[in-house]
Design an enzyme around this catalytic site. Structure first.
Site, PDB file in Angstrom:
ATOM      1  N   HIS A   1      14.927 -18.878 -28.913  1.00 36.53           N
ATOM      2  CA  HIS A   1      15.778 -19.593 -29.873  1.00 36.53           C
ATOM      3  C   HIS A   1      15.941 -18.815 -31.186  1.00 36.53           C
ATOM      4  O   HIS A   1      16.997 -18.850 -31.805  1.00 36.53           O
ATOM      5  CB  HIS A   1      15.212 -20.988 -30.153  1.00 36.53           C
ATOM      6  CG  HIS A   1      13.775 -20.963 -30.572  1.00 36.53           C
ATOM      7  ND1 HIS A   1      12.772 -20.596 -29.707  1.00 36.53           N
ATOM      8  CD2 HIS A   1      13.169 -21.215 -31.764  1.00 36.53           C
ATOM      9  CE1 HIS A   1      11.608 -20.643 -30.350  1.00 36.53           C
ATOM     10  NE2 HIS A   1      11.821 -21.012 -31.594  1.00 36.53           N
TER      11      HIS A   1
ATOM     12  N   HIS B   1      13.362  10.600 -28.117  1.00 38.91           N
ATOM     13  CA  HIS B   1      11.965  11.016 -27.953  1.00 38.91           C
ATOM     14  C   HIS B   1      11.185  10.152 -26.971  1.00 38.91           C
ATOM     15  O   HIS B   1      10.276  10.645 -26.309  1.00 38.91           O
ATOM     16  CB  HIS B   1      11.232  10.977 -29.301  1.00 38.91           C
ATOM     17  CG  HIS B   1      11.671  12.061 -30.239  1.00 38.91           C
ATOM     18  ND1 HIS B   1      10.962  12.408 -31.361  1.00 38.91           N
ATOM     19  CD2 HIS B   1      12.760  12.869 -30.232  1.00 38.91           C
ATOM     20  CE1 HIS B   1      11.574  13.395 -32.003  1.00 38.91           C
ATOM     21  NE2 HIS B   1      12.687  13.676 -31.341  1.00 38.91           N
TER      22      HIS B   1
ATOM     23  N   ARG C   1       9.493  18.537 -24.147  1.00 36.22           N
ATOM     24  CA  ARG C   1       8.134  18.151 -24.555  1.00 36.22           C
ATOM     25  C   ARG C   1       7.955  16.632 -24.561  1.00 36.22           C
ATOM     26  O   ARG C   1       6.841  16.127 -24.370  1.00 36.22           O
ATOM     27  CB  ARG C   1       7.803  18.740 -25.929  1.00 36.22           C
ATOM     28  CG  ARG C   1       8.584  18.154 -27.092  1.00 36.22           C
ATOM     29  CD  ARG C   1       8.364  18.952 -28.369  1.00 36.22           C
ATOM     30  NE  ARG C   1       8.929  18.310 -29.544  1.00 36.22           N
ATOM     31  CZ  ARG C   1      10.226  18.299 -29.871  1.00 36.22           C
ATOM     32  NH1 ARG C   1      11.118  18.871 -29.070  1.00 36.22           N
ATOM     33  NH2 ARG C   1      10.646  17.703 -30.975  1.00 36.22           N
TER      34      ARG C   1
HETATM   35  C1  RB5 Z   1       9.846 -18.304 -32.926  1.00 37.65           C
HETATM   36  O1  RB5 Z   1       9.742 -19.161 -34.030  1.00 37.65           O
HETATM   37  C2  RB5 Z   1       9.303 -16.927 -33.278  1.00 37.65           C
HETATM   38  O2  RB5 Z   1       7.923 -16.964 -33.385  1.00 37.65           O
HETATM   39  C3  RB5 Z   1       9.726 -15.910 -32.247  1.00 37.65           C
HETATM   40  O3  RB5 Z   1      11.112 -15.885 -32.192  1.00 37.65           O
HETATM   41  C4  RB5 Z   1       9.307 -14.480 -32.498  1.00 37.65           C
HETATM   42  O4  RB5 Z   1       9.617 -14.079 -33.782  1.00 37.65           O
HETATM   43  C5  RB5 Z   1       7.944 -14.147 -32.102  1.00 37.65           C
HETATM   44  O5  RB5 Z   1       7.461 -13.014 -32.254  1.00 37.65           O
END
Ligand code: RB5
Length: 153
Positions: free
Chosen positions: A11, A101, A135
């Site tokens: 989300h 890289h 490399r």
């Molecule tokens: C969600 O609130 C948030 O924790 C998630 O989107 C993310 O940033 C987690 O690392």
């Protein structure tokens, strides 16, 4: 080069992920599979990151793009899969180096961190920049050789 690209977000990354899907479909150069999320309802980032990373690990897609709020959670989860090199990037310089890289196969972005214009430029650069090899290839091989080597002391 045309690529198969798999994208996903929680989300926190939903709005940017939608913009990325629109951007890529307007360009029309790549096949894009969107595994969601498809609305703002809370969804746990490990589920999405795992699915995208598994598809990259099993070579069903050439590149992945993951978006959460900060990008941090998605990158932690994605890098647990074998042959996944997920790069959490914040600017064009780190995107370019992640390809040249590190041969990064997943770009991870923070939807609450980046402006839209920059994020879309980063996506474009990620999909059009080649790995330099040489490399850097040796160093990629060392990732598995060193991290899977038995402990000795
Ligand atoms: C969600 O609130 C948030 O924790 C998630 O989107 C993310 O940033 C987690 O690392």
């Amino acid at each position: 080069m045309d690529m198969n690209v798999i994208i996903g977000s929680d989300h926190g990354g939903f709005d940017l992920k939608e913009e990325i899907r629109r951007f890529l479909s307007e360009k029309g150069e790549h096949i894009v599979k969107d595994i969601g999320t498809f609305n703002h309802d809370p969804v746990d980032y490990p589920i999405i990151a795992h699915e995208v990373a598994k598809n990259i690990s099993e070579e069903r897609f050439n590149r992945g793009i993951l978006v959460c709020g900060s990008g941090i959670g998605m990158s932690i989860v994605a890098n647990r899969q074998r042959n996944v090199r997920a790069a959490l990037c914040h600017n064009l310089y780190t995107v370019r180096l992640s390809r040249e890289h590190n041969d990064a196969n997943i770009l991870v972005l923070g939807g609450r961190v980046l402006g839209l214009g920059l994020a879309l430029e980063m996506v474009d650069l990620f999909l059009t920049t080649d790995f330099e090899g040489g490399r850097h290839q040796r160093r990629l091989e060392e990732i598995d050789n060193i991290t899977n080597a038995p402990e000795t002391d």
